[in-house]
Design a protein around this motif. Structure first.
Motif, PDB file in Angstrom:
ATOM      1  N   GLY A  29     -33.900   8.197  87.476  1.00 41.18           N
ATOM      2  CA  GLY A  29     -33.672   7.423  88.160  1.00 41.18           C
ATOM      3  C   GLY A  29     -33.493   7.521  89.370  1.00 41.18           C
ATOM      4  N   ASN A  49     -32.931   4.782  85.210  1.00 43.65           N
ATOM      5  CA  ASN A  49     -33.510   3.846  84.889  1.00 43.65           C
ATOM      6  C   ASN A  49     -34.276   3.513  83.533  1.00 43.65           C
ATOM      7  OD1 ASN A  49     -35.884   4.998  83.126  1.00 43.65           O
ATOM      8  ND2 ASN A  49     -36.743   6.208  85.615  1.00 43.65           N
ATOM      9  N   PRO A  50     -34.062   2.593  83.259  1.00 44.39           N
ATOM     10  CA  PRO A  50     -34.689   2.079  81.859  1.00 44.39           C
ATOM     11  C   PRO A  50     -35.028   2.301  80.869  1.00 44.39           C
ATOM     12  CG  PRO A  50     -34.971   0.397  84.039  1.00 44.39           C
ATOM     13  CD  PRO A  50     -35.207   1.390  84.037  1.00 44.39           C
ATOM     14  N   ALA A  53     -33.283   5.914  80.797  1.00 44.06           N
ATOM     15  CA  ALA A  53     -31.682   5.535  79.215  1.00 44.06           C
ATOM     16  C   ALA A  53     -31.814   5.002  78.038  1.00 44.06           C
ATOM     17  CB  ALA A  53     -31.372   3.959  80.194  1.00 44.06           C
ATOM     18  N   ARG A  59     -29.080  10.059  78.593  1.00 45.83           N
ATOM     19  CA  ARG A  59     -27.741   9.377  78.567  1.00 45.83           C
ATOM     20  C   ARG A  59     -26.847  10.315  78.419  1.00 45.83           C
ATOM     21  NH1 ARG A  59     -28.198   3.691  77.426  1.00 45.83           N
ATOM     22  NH2 ARG A  59     -26.216   3.994  77.265  1.00 45.83           N
ATOM     23  N   GLN A  89     -27.800   0.625  81.127  1.00 45.11           N
ATOM     24  CA  GLN A  89     -28.452   2.160  81.966  1.00 45.11           C
ATOM     25  C   GLN A  89     -26.849   1.996  82.482  1.00 45.11           C
ATOM     26  OE1 GLN A  89     -30.943  -0.809  84.115  1.00 45.11           O
ATOM     27  NE2 GLN A  89     -31.531   1.306  85.044  1.00 45.11           N
ATOM     28  N   TYR A  91     -24.433   4.493  85.177  1.00 41.94           N
ATOM     29  CA  TYR A  91     -24.701   4.616  86.884  1.00 41.94           C
ATOM     30  C   TYR A  91     -23.810   5.556  87.378  1.00 41.94           C
ATOM     31  CZ  TYR A  91     -21.348   0.893  87.455  1.00 41.94           C
ATOM     32  OH  TYR A  91     -20.314   0.472  87.553  1.00 41.94           O
TER      33      TYR A  91
END
Length: 95
Positions: A29, A49-50, A53, A59, A89, A91
């Motif tokens: 990411g 990043n999508p 994720a 994850r 996503q 964080y």
């Protein structure tokens, strides 16, 4: 939302954090310079990043990093201030 390899397309906000600039980017990411609007201070936001994720394995690795670093206290280790999800996503927020 930004795509891997396209640092110019930054999200304007992640939860309550207003994005100011890109600090770095890697396979998992981006690390973004941001402003915590509630506490009126600058922070670093690591946003997965999508594409990455979507992977349950990635994850879990990301969340394990958050939990592990969040338990550490040492002058050479960054302090984790917050974590959450921006859509799908994960964080984390660092000092």
């Amino acid at each position: 939302m930004s795509r891997p390899g396209h640092p110019g397309l930054l999200p304007p906000v992640v939860d309550k954090y207003r994005i100011l600039s890109l600090l770095g980017q890697g396979a998992m990411g981006q690390v973004l310079r941001a402003r915590d609007e509630d506490l009126e201070r600058e922070v670093a936001v690591k946003l997965m990043n999508p594409f990455t994720a979507r992977s349950p394995i990635h994850r879990e690795r990301f969340l394990r990093e958050v939990r592990t670093v969040g338990r550490l206290r040492h002058r050479n280790v960054v302090v984790i201030l917050d974590c959450g999800f921006a859509g799908d996503q994960p964080y984390l927020v660092m000092e």
